[in-house]
Scaffold this motif. Structure first.
Motif, PDB file in Angstrom:
ATOM      1  N   ASP A   3       0.820  -1.206   0.000  1.00  0.00           N
ATOM      2  CA  ASP A   3       0.000   0.000   0.000  1.00  0.00           C
ATOM      3  C   ASP A   3       0.852   1.253   0.000  1.00  0.00           C
ATOM      4  O   ASP A   3       0.465   2.285  -0.528  1.00  0.00           O
ATOM      5  CB  ASP A   3      -0.930  -0.015   1.210  1.00  0.00           C
ATOM      6  CG  ASP A   3      -1.893  -1.174   1.133  1.00  0.00           C
ATOM      7  OD1 ASP A   3      -2.094  -1.680   0.016  1.00  0.00           O
ATOM      8  OD2 ASP A   3      -2.417  -1.584   2.184  1.00  0.00           O
ATOM      9  N   ASP A  31      -7.905   8.141  -0.661  1.00  0.00           N
ATOM     10  CA  ASP A  31      -9.112   7.338  -0.424  1.00  0.00           C
ATOM     11  C   ASP A  31      -8.753   5.869  -0.246  1.00  0.00           C
ATOM     12  O   ASP A  31      -9.211   5.202   0.674  1.00  0.00           O
ATOM     13  CB  ASP A  31     -10.092   7.478  -1.599  1.00  0.00           C
ATOM     14  CG  ASP A  31     -10.715   8.865  -1.627  1.00  0.00           C
ATOM     15  OD1 ASP A  31     -10.618   9.549  -0.583  1.00  0.00           O
ATOM     16  OD2 ASP A  31     -11.270   9.251  -2.662  1.00  0.00           O
ATOM     17  N   PHE A  32      -7.913   5.404  -1.159  1.00  0.00           N
ATOM     18  CA  PHE A  32      -7.507   3.998  -1.082  1.00  0.00           C
ATOM     19  C   PHE A  32      -6.789   3.715   0.238  1.00  0.00           C
ATOM     20  O   PHE A  32      -7.098   2.756   0.944  1.00  0.00           O
ATOM     21  CB  PHE A  32      -6.595   3.680  -2.276  1.00  0.00           C
ATOM     22  CG  PHE A  32      -5.934   2.345  -2.192  1.00  0.00           C
ATOM     23  CD1 PHE A  32      -6.663   1.179  -2.378  1.00  0.00           C
ATOM     24  CD2 PHE A  32      -4.573   2.242  -1.911  1.00  0.00           C
ATOM     25  CE1 PHE A  32      -6.050  -0.060  -2.292  1.00  0.00           C
ATOM     26  CE2 PHE A  32      -3.964   1.009  -1.815  1.00  0.00           C
ATOM     27  CZ  PHE A  32      -4.697  -0.155  -2.008  1.00  0.00           C
ATOM     28  N   GLU A  84      -6.876   5.338   3.032  1.00  0.00           N
ATOM     29  CA  GLU A  84      -7.711   5.474   4.218  1.00  0.00           C
ATOM     30  C   GLU A  84      -8.465   4.177   4.491  1.00  0.00           C
ATOM     31  O   GLU A  84      -8.528   3.700   5.620  1.00  0.00           O
ATOM     32  CB  GLU A  84      -8.692   6.628   4.036  1.00  0.00           C
ATOM     33  CG  GLU A  84      -9.551   6.842   5.265  1.00  0.00           C
ATOM     34  CD  GLU A  84      -9.909   8.297   5.462  1.00  0.00           C
ATOM     35  OE1 GLU A  84      -9.942   9.038   4.461  1.00  0.00           O
ATOM     36  OE2 GLU A  84     -10.164   8.668   6.612  1.00  0.00           O
ATOM     37  N   GLU A  85      -8.972   3.603   3.402  1.00  0.00           N
ATOM     38  CA  GLU A  85      -9.706   2.352   3.562  1.00  0.00           C
ATOM     39  C   GLU A  85      -8.769   1.265   4.111  1.00  0.00           C
ATOM     40  O   GLU A  85      -9.113   0.532   5.033  1.00  0.00           O
ATOM     41  CB  GLU A  85     -10.246   1.975   2.187  1.00  0.00           C
ATOM     42  CG  GLU A  85     -11.175   0.806   2.184  1.00  0.00           C
ATOM     43  CD  GLU A  85     -11.304   0.270   0.767  1.00  0.00           C
ATOM     44  OE1 GLU A  85     -11.354   1.086  -0.175  1.00  0.00           O
ATOM     45  OE2 GLU A  85     -11.295  -0.971   0.622  1.00  0.00           O
ATOM     46  N   ARG A  86      -7.569   1.201   3.558  1.00  0.00           N
ATOM     47  CA  ARG A  86      -6.615   0.193   4.023  1.00  0.00           C
ATOM     48  C   ARG A  86      -6.229   0.445   5.480  1.00  0.00           C
ATOM     49  O   ARG A  86      -6.023  -0.489   6.248  1.00  0.00           O
ATOM     50  CB  ARG A  86      -5.353   0.211   3.158  1.00  0.00           C
ATOM     51  CG  ARG A  86      -5.566  -0.171   1.732  1.00  0.00           C
ATOM     52  CD  ARG A  86      -5.990  -1.597   1.589  1.00  0.00           C
ATOM     53  NE  ARG A  86      -5.055  -2.516   2.226  1.00  0.00           N
ATOM     54  CZ  ARG A  86      -5.320  -3.774   2.547  1.00  0.00           C
ATOM     55  NH1 ARG A  86      -6.498  -4.263   2.278  1.00  0.00           N
ATOM     56  NH2 ARG A  86      -4.419  -4.530   3.103  1.00  0.00           N
ATOM     57  N   HIS A 141      -7.949   1.635   7.873  1.00  0.00           N
ATOM     58  CA  HIS A 141      -8.946   1.100   8.806  1.00  0.00           C
ATOM     59  C   HIS A 141      -8.657  -0.371   9.100  1.00  0.00           C
ATOM     60  O   HIS A 141      -8.765  -0.827  10.240  1.00  0.00           O
ATOM     61  CB  HIS A 141     -10.354   1.243   8.208  1.00  0.00           C
ATOM     62  CG  HIS A 141     -10.904   2.624   8.340  1.00  0.00           C
ATOM     63  ND1 HIS A 141     -11.176   3.184   9.558  1.00  0.00           N
ATOM     64  CD2 HIS A 141     -11.191   3.565   7.416  1.00  0.00           C
ATOM     65  CE1 HIS A 141     -11.631   4.411   9.388  1.00  0.00           C
ATOM     66  NE2 HIS A 141     -11.642   4.677   8.084  1.00  0.00           N
ATOM     67  N   HIS A 142      -8.275  -1.067   8.055  1.00  0.00           N
ATOM     68  CA  HIS A 142      -7.934  -2.480   8.213  1.00  0.00           C
ATOM     69  C   HIS A 142      -6.750  -2.638   9.156  1.00  0.00           C
ATOM     70  O   HIS A 142      -6.757  -3.478  10.061  1.00  0.00           O
ATOM     71  CB  HIS A 142      -7.638  -3.035   6.820  1.00  0.00           C
ATOM     72  CG  HIS A 142      -7.132  -4.421   6.808  1.00  0.00           C
ATOM     73  ND1 HIS A 142      -7.872  -5.482   7.264  1.00  0.00           N
ATOM     74  CD2 HIS A 142      -5.943  -4.943   6.403  1.00  0.00           C
ATOM     75  CE1 HIS A 142      -7.182  -6.589   7.136  1.00  0.00           C
ATOM     76  NE2 HIS A 142      -5.999  -6.293   6.617  1.00  0.00           N
TER      77      HIS A 142
END
Ligand code: SF4
Lengths: 394, 157
Positions: A136, A179-180, A182-184, A186-187
């Protein structure tokens, strides 16, 4: 018959070349059985003599030299230096340039924190997280490359401004990347706070109270994980941090888990502020002319690097070369916390405790000599230094 | 003494050794005083985007298992002795790849009082990868070129 031997203490040396260390450093752990009782740290393998070299080059050349104090936080070194020299020259940098500086600094923080997340997970034996976070991280490396043309050492700064502008297409690419990520992220937050096997390696390991953190002089995320409210971006804003403020991120536990949480939450904060900058970019120039010769004077310049407060002292004598540049990096301040928190832990926890402060050897390797209270000062001659060096590395 | 170096059996073993070495070299990474920039790029080459391991190249820890040493940094005086020691611990035949401008010539640190100015001032270097830092692709290209040069066809020509 074999007599049960009496428990003995012995010393486990590690380094300077060691699989767990990406950079050369030497550590001696005194162990009693499996428990570490004391740690001795010996640094200096990466000492290159940058401060001295900076005195022999002109201000523009120094910008590129100082960027290479550390390849991970290169932009922030150049920013600290440029801000200091601009202050000496009495120059006001256009707001758009300052905003770009902040933008790149936050992108750099994202890349550095993701890098640390991976390396720390690797030390815990959790290579899956290492691979994911580095995969990432390539997103932000792509963004940096698209902006500047280089993946590491982006040289965004010039004296008097920045080198590149950010256009609409690039801004969109950055937004998509954020955006990408941020989603990762959270994981990752879920992993570092809920993954049972991982928590066993981090919870309650290397705990440091707020008082201890203050007393040991720790900085950056390491200190903030112990509840110390210190972040230069808020305490003494530089570049564009007054227009685009960030929120401080702290935790209170002070152990490794808290440091992971602080790093991950700082990632969220960086994503947020990067978006705010992109939406409210001040228009205008990105550079002003700088004089070749900098007026006589001295100044300090402090910025918040990904690892904590970075401090520059610059003294000018009116020529085009600085008379003295002193650098104090956050990693150097954080080392003391390792030898304070390590005793009492198992040897197997040592790699985690070491990377827990997010160390950067190339930043730390300078010589420090601490004088007793009653001594005023000491002058080292070249011969003394040479002799000292020979003894030290024998 | 009777030297049977050209015994067919030994030739066959040599063939196998060379084949194995080219298809699965193990590498060791040594930082001789770099700024970290090159080191994080070397690490990036083993992570999913670039994945150096698909060439059979494995980054591992001990010099005694290594065929290739990937070196960064301008060689500080303190690291010099370690560099030589690690080089000597590697079994023959061994190859050295110098990654980054400062490993090649000292780069930005050329002229600092504490640096030797390049890996080849201290140990022989087989392949140079320029850049400050070189892109991961460039590092992979450098290592692959080194492996290509070991193939018997290219050694004849
Ligand atoms: S070549 Fe450049 S990026 Fe690589 S270690 Fe040297 S100064 Fe750093």
């Amino acid at each position: 018959m074999i007599q049960n031997p009496k428990p003995q203490k012995f010393i486990v040396p590690i380094g300077p070349q060691h699989p767990a260390l990406k950079e050369p450093g030497h550590f001696e752990f005194t162990v009693d059985g499996e428990i570490v009782t004391s740690v001795a740290i010996r640094l200096g393998y990466v000492h290159r003599g940058i401060e001295k070299a900076a005195e022999e080059r002109n201000y523009v050349q120094d910008l590129y030299l100082l960027e290479r104090v550390c390849g991970i936080c290169s932009h922030i070194h150049a920013t600290a230096y440029a801000l200091g020299v601009e202050k000496l020259a009495g120059i006001t940098v256009p707001p758009r340039a300052q905003a770009i500086r902040e933008l790149v600094a936050e992108l750099e923080r994202v890349h550095s924190h993701l890098l640390w997340l991976g390396v720390a997970a690797h030390e815990a034996g959790f290579d899956t997280l290492f691979m994911y976070s580095w995969r990432d991280r390539e997103t932000v490396m792509d963004i940096l490359e698209r902006l500047s043309g280089n993946r590491v050492n982006y040289s965004a700064n010039v004296l008097g401004g920045v080198k590149f502008n950010v256009d609409a297409a690039q801004a969109d690419a950055i937004r998509r990347g954020m955006d990408f990520l941020e989603e990762r992220t959270h994981h990752y937050y879920n992993i570092v706070t809920a993954e049972e096997t991982f928590l066993r390696r981090t919870r309650g390991v290397g705990t440091m109270s707020a008082d201890q953190a203050e007393a040991l002089g720790t900085l950056g995320p390491t200190a903030r994980a112990s509840g110390v409210q210190r972040d230069l971006r808020i305490d003494s804003p530089y570049a564009a941090y007054t227009e685009f403020p960030v929120q401080i991120v702290t935790a209170s536990a002070g152990d490794l888990e808290a440091r992971f949480v602080v790093h991950v939450n700082e990632l969220f904060e960086s994503y947020r502020v990067i978006r705010v900058i992109l939406d409210n970019f001040p228009p205008g120039e990105i550079e002003v002319r700088m004089p070749r010769r900098i007026p006589e004077g001295e100044t300090i310049s402090r910025v918040e690097a990904p690892r904590g407060e970075l401090f520059y002292f610059i003294k000018s004598n009116g020529t085009d070369q600085p008379e003295r540049i002193k650098i104090r990096t956050p990693s150097l301040s954080n080392w003391a916390s390792v030898s304070a928190t390590a005793p009492g832990h198992k040897l197997a926890d040592m790699p985690m405790i070491l990377v827990g402060i997010d160390p950067c050897f190339s930043c730390s390797d300078r010589s420090v000599s601490i004088l007793p209270h009653d001594r005023q000062s000491k002058l080292w001659t070249w011969e003394d230094l040479r002799q000292y060096g020979i003894e030290y590395y024998r | 003494m009777d030297m049977k170096l050209t015994h067919p059996w030994e030739e066959a073993v040599d063939e196998i050794r060379r084949w194995a070495r080219i298809n699965s070299p193990w590498a060791i990474h040594f930082n001789s005083g770099s700024c970290n920039g090159c080191d994080i790029e070397i690490l990036a080459t083993i992570t999913p985007r670039y994945d150096l391991e698909r060439f059979g190249i494995k980054l591992q820890g001990s010099p005694r298992h290594a065929d290739v040493m990937i070196c960064t940094g301008p060689v500080t005086r303190q690291a010099r002795e370690r560099l030589v020691r690690i080089y000597e611990q590697m079994p023959d035949p061994k190859f050295v790849v110098a990654v980054g401008s400062c490993a090649i010539s000292g780069g930005a640190f050329r002229g600092c009082y504490n640096v030797e100015g390049g890996i080849d001032q201290v140990i022989p270097v087989n392949m140079y990868v320029p850049g400050c830092p070189p892109r991961p692709e460039a590092i992979i290209y450098g290592v692959v070129q080194l492996l290509q040069s070991l193939k018997p066809e290219s050694q004849k020509g």
